[in-house]
Enzyme design. Structure first.
Site, PDB file in Angstrom:
ATOM      1  N   GLY A  49     -27.716 -35.756 -20.980  1.00 25.69           N
ATOM      2  CA  GLY A  49     -27.470 -34.117 -21.165  1.00 25.69           C
ATOM      3  C   GLY A  49     -26.289 -33.858 -21.421  1.00 25.69           C
TER       4      GLY A  49
ATOM      5  N   GLU B  99     -16.300 -38.350 -19.555  1.00 23.81           N
ATOM      6  CA  GLU B  99     -15.893 -38.569 -18.225  1.00 23.81           C
ATOM      7  C   GLU B  99     -14.696 -37.931 -17.711  1.00 23.81           C
ATOM      8  OE1 GLU B  99     -16.216 -42.953 -17.025  1.00 23.81           O
ATOM      9  OE2 GLU B  99     -15.464 -43.159 -18.892  1.00 23.81           O
TER      10      GLU B  99
END
Lengths: 456, 162, 339
Positions: free
Chosen positions: C51, C296
């Site tokens: 995604g 992240e």
């Protein structure tokens, strides 16, 4: 050099890189035609559901499947005896070991929700009904849930190694030793200590973990999966099933949210085994409840900081003892602790650093990868500690960070020379955006030259 | 209890399907009729990924017994997509990067369609309220809210949805 | 006491680094590229899109290096029968590692393409360039050109040559010294700094994040809209981690673990604060086009910034996550007891 680099970047005239082109998969997503694993459906497909431990630590004395077998639509059960190499091998492929987690429990369960047996049935309802009718004869064992309790003598032992910690090349923790912290503490004007605690967190992707395995006419098995790492899943499945890698064909690449939660290779081995044993396609998709309580969370951490700080704000010594709650098995936590150890002192240049980072086994659900692997909770603790130091010394939160900021060429506690560092520039930009006026001497700083001048 | 035939209108077409008692509309749509745009994020009524329109109103197909839709109009995302191109709501989601992993998108888009049908000029607060039952873990919702606002503008501008 | 008297505001900041790549290396990724006779280039991978947009940014890097239109680059992923090995999408590694592999493959394919075009145009390959619109032109002589598709057709039907390229990127595996912790645990460093403003209700213990203002330095952005998507999505996840989320609310005890979205609390659109961010681009030394990575790190800075803001608002020092209303009220009680 900072300004020069910025100019250079602006000069570069890339045609496509740097452009906000539309998403490649966007049309499929907005029309609902993107195929996710759950959308894969084959005629004659079986459904797999797990018999799971209702308790966090127990001896398995017996399992009675007789009532489950009577459920209409029941096809068969798989236990540890059916798994050729009944051990998850997720770490051996990157040279970290030993592998410690059974695919299906053998004589013990070590966390609530641990898989004990897989039920295959014609429908999902039948599989769930059969699971509910399995009778487990479990003898509960004392459990341990706190990381420091788990390390005390006499604590219930979770791991087969006989100690509740991962062994790093003969050491009970991942160590970083740089300079002499005791000398640093002796020299410091202030000692600032604090303990930080976090709890396990769920990835909560909107699509739960799962796969569909389909035996092919040529003897191979096609596995549709939402793994984040296709070959990693293939390799581990082949090792567990003791089949040549060539026999497996993994298809995926479209994942309904991962965040690290789909790196564990948990559904593919057992589902592929089920397809091989029955000769039929098999689907195993986690329920939301499994995703929340059984799939590995972000580990809980405890981090203890002891800092020696000078009156002018310089941190001269930092000692950190941290504990990752790995839960009952390794998964990726030993590796996360190593990454953690390299980052837990923070983006600050400190001459004396002492780190003991522990990977601790408890009777919690095994933790694993999660966006920010080993670093997110380190950043939390570091940045709260920096505020405490600022308050102790009597400086504002910005100044304390600028004073200690790491820069290009600095040696970090793990002895890597820092490069590509722009910590100071990033803070300057955030201060400007937030309307916080920084004093001139902080605005004059850059990441390339400690003397405040411009590097070329 | 025996299975029975349930007749309803699916995306404008008369549809008959043999349904076991208590089978949800979600299962019938996905597994019996192959309409997999309707997603299965939780099957507990908690995430909104299975949203379909029942007579134009958003409902959670994972909680709805299929027999209950007998004689009614069901619209899935497959039914929203025109033959050529995209519905203005789909177009707005595409243009505004309101999709990341794409798993919540079908439910989110149908929820938006229903909102704009009953309230063509929603305030930001009304948009937030309307999409609150649809979970998105990727985008942080900002792009989705912007897409809903853009879709409202586009529909007002005469690009008719169905 | 008026209702508003119970609400206090505070500001906090935090600044972080985030390392790119599977920390100790030894994590190769490969890419294969070939030109088909349709005029398209196909990039074969086994990498996954969660995604975040891998299928998009990899096509951008491929198109940039090849010098062909973005729309003519097809991403074929992920299938282990057709795609070469990729370690996976994690550790903020995909754009960096796969992007580097794609650049290498694209350069080889481009050389093969230009060799054939040179034959067709009776020019030296060194004098040719791709115009980004699907044609190969002789530098400085715009009317001497050949389309990519005609070159691909000529390669196949006339010259009997392939137009293809192979790429791999691997950072060699680093060992950790068990005594000192000496290691090489990353490829490059991205950075972030967040200023959070919160409002805390001292009566109920509830925290509302009013604003998050952040600077990110992520190297060269491949697709700024996708970077923004990571920043905003990560910020909301950060709010969740800071204030609500856990699978064990009474940790270390395991009871009352949530099993559904009604019990596992996550921030929804109603919890969105005012959000603003700037992105700095200092190219990395080893990423494709100077990429660092942003996947992240985007929850990491909001979390401590929010908790520092809560502590600033209340004059307490909360040190646990998540900061639930119960945690806030206990901290206030403790503060009152000490006063």
């Amino acid at each position: 050099m900072g300004a020069n680099v910025l100019e250079k970047a602006a000069e570069k005239k890339y045609r496509v890189v740097g452009q906000s082109v539309p998403r490649r998969d966007g049309m499929g997503h907005v029309t609902g035609t993107t195929k996710f694993v759950g959308d894969v459906h084959y005629p004659g497909m079986l459904h797999l559901k797990m018999v799971r431990s209702p308790v966090p630590h127990a001896k398995i004395n017996g399992i009675d499947f007789s009532e489950a077998e009577k459920v209409p639509g029941f096809v068969r059960v798989l236990t540890h005896r059916d798994v050729p190499k009944n051990i998850y091998t997720i770490l051996c492929l990157i040279g970290v070991g030993p592998d410690d987690e059974p695919v299906l429990a053998v004589d013990k369960v070590r966390y609530q929700g641990e898989p004990i047996a897989a039920i295959l049935a014609e429908t999902e309802e039948a599989a769930l009904e059969a699971v509910a009718k399995v009778k487990l004869d479990l003898e509960e064992l004392p459990a341990v849930f706190d990381v420091e309790e788990a390390l005390k003598p006499g604590a219930p032992i979770v791991a087969d190694t006989g100690v509740n910690y991962f062994i790093y090349e003969g050491h009970h923790c991942r160590r970083v030793r740089y300079g002499d912290v005791e000398a640093g503490f002796a020299q410091a004007d202030f000692i600032v200590e604090e303990t930080y605690n976090t709890k396990p967190i769920e990835h909560a992707p909107t699509e739960t973990t799962g796969c569909v395995a389909k035996p092919e006419a040529d003897g191979r098995v096609t596995v549709h999966t939402n793994t984040q790492a296709l070959y990693f899943s293939l390799d581990n499945t082949a090792l567990i099933l003791q089949v040549p890698f060539q026999k497996l064909h993994f298809v995926g690449g479209t994942v309904g949210g991962g965040f690290g939660g789909k790196v564990d290779v948990i559904t593919e081995p057992i589902t592929t085994l089920a397809a091989m044993k029955t000769g039929r396609p098999v689907k195993f998709i986690y329920s939301r409840a499994e995703e929340m309580q059984v799939s590995s969370p972000r580990s809980a951490w405890r981090l203890k900081y002891k800092d020696g700080v000078m009156k002018d704000g310089r941190i001269v010594a930092r000692q950190i003892t941290s504990y990752a709650d790995a839960g009952a098995y390794n998964r990726h936590t030993p590796y996360a602790v190593t990454k953690h150890a390299a980052n837990v002192a923070g983006p600050y240049t400190i001459p004396n650093v002492h780190i003991d980072a522990h990977c601790v086994f408890t009777n919690h659900t095994p933790g694993s990868a999660f966006r920010g692997f080993g670093v997110t909770m380190a950043s939390f603790a570091i940045e709260l500690q920096m505020d405490k130091i600022a308050a102790t010394v009597g400086l504002d939160p910005w100044t304390i960070r600028f004073i200690n900021a790491y820069r290009n060429g600095d040696v970090r506690p793990h002895r890597k020379v820092a490069e590509d560092v722009t910590f100071i520039e990033t803070m300057q930009a955030a201060a400007k955006l937030a309307g916080h006026e920084l004093p001139e001497h902080l605005l004059a700083m850059n990441s390339w030259d400690r003397n405040g001048g411009q590097h070329d | 209890m025996a299975s029975k035939v349930v007749s309803f209108t699916l995306n404008g077409r008369e549809t008959e399907v043999m349904v076991k008692p208590l089978t949800t509309l979600q299962v019938v749509l996905r597994e019996q009729l192959g309409h997999t745009a309707t997603k299965t994020g939780c099957r507990q009524g908690g995430c909104g990924s299975c949203t379909v329109l029942l007579n134009g109103e958003p409902v959670l197909s994972c909680l709805l017994p299929a027999e209950d839709v007998a004689g009614q109009q069901v619209t899935t995302l497959e039914g929203l997509t025109p033959i050529d191109g995209l519905h203005p709501v789909q177009r707005a989601f595409f243009d505004h990067y309101a999709v990341q992993c794409g798993y919540c998108s079908p439910g989110m888009i149908l929820t938006t369609k229903a909102l704009l049908d009953r309230n063509p000029t929603p305030s930001r607060e009304e948009i937030v309220e309307a999409i609150s039952g649809n979970i998105c873990r990727c985008t942080g919702y900002t792009a989705i809210i912007e897409a809903v606002e853009a879709a409202a503008q586009a529909l007002k501008g005469g690009q008719n949805g169905r | 006491m008026g209702v508003n008297m119970t609400k206090v505001r505070g500001q906090g900041m935090a600044a972080i680094n985030y390392p790119t790549g599977m920390n100790l290396g030894g994590d190769p990724s490969q890419a294969l590229i070939h030109a088909s006779t349709t005029g398209n280039f196909i990039i074969s991978l086994s990498s996954t899109d969660l995604g975040q947009g891998l299928k998009t940014v990899i096509a951008q890097i491929g198109a940039e290096t090849l010098g062909v239109p973005f729309d003519t680059v097809i991403i074929d992923t992920a299938d282990t029968d057709t795609g070469p090995h990729c370690m996976g999408t994690f550790a903020s590694r995909a754009t960096h590692r796969v992007g580097n592999a794609v650049m290498m493959a694209a350069n080889e394919a481009k050389k093969a393409l230009l060799d054939v075009a040179a034959d067709e145009l009776e020019a030296s390959p060194d004098d040719l360039e791709l115009d980004g619109n699907g044609s190969i032109v002789v530098k400085g002589v715009p009317d001497r050109s050949i389309s990519v598709i005609d070159t691909a057709l000529a390669a196949h039907f006339k010259h009997g040559k392939t137009i293809a390229g192979r790429g791999i990127y691997m950072k060699p595996k680093s060992k950790v010294d068990p005594l000192t912790g000496e290691m090489d645990p990353d490829s490059t460093e991205a950075h972030a700094c967040t200023v959070a403003e919160v409002e805390v209700d001292t009566e109920t213990g509830e925290v509302k994040v009013l604003s998050l203002k952040s600077a990110y330095e992520v190297g060269q952005q491949v697709n700024p809209a996708l970077v923004e998507g990571q920043i905003v999505g990560g910020a909301l996840m950060g709010i969740g981690h800071a204030l609500y989320e856990t699978t064990n609310p009474y940790y270390p005890a395991i009871d009352h673990g949530p099993l559904n979205f009604s019990d596992y609390l996550m921030p929804g659109p109603a919890e969105l604060p005012e959000m603003e961010s700037v992105v700095l681009e200092f190219p990395s030394s080893n990423g494709p086009y100077g990429v660092k990575g942003v996947g992240e790190m985007t929850a990491n800075c909001p979390i401590p910034a929010i908790v520092n803001a809560i502590n600033n608002a209340l004059g307490v020092r909360i040190t646990t996550l998540p900061v639930t209303p119960e945690v806030v009220l206990r901290a206030l009680e403790e503060k009152a007891a000490q006063a």
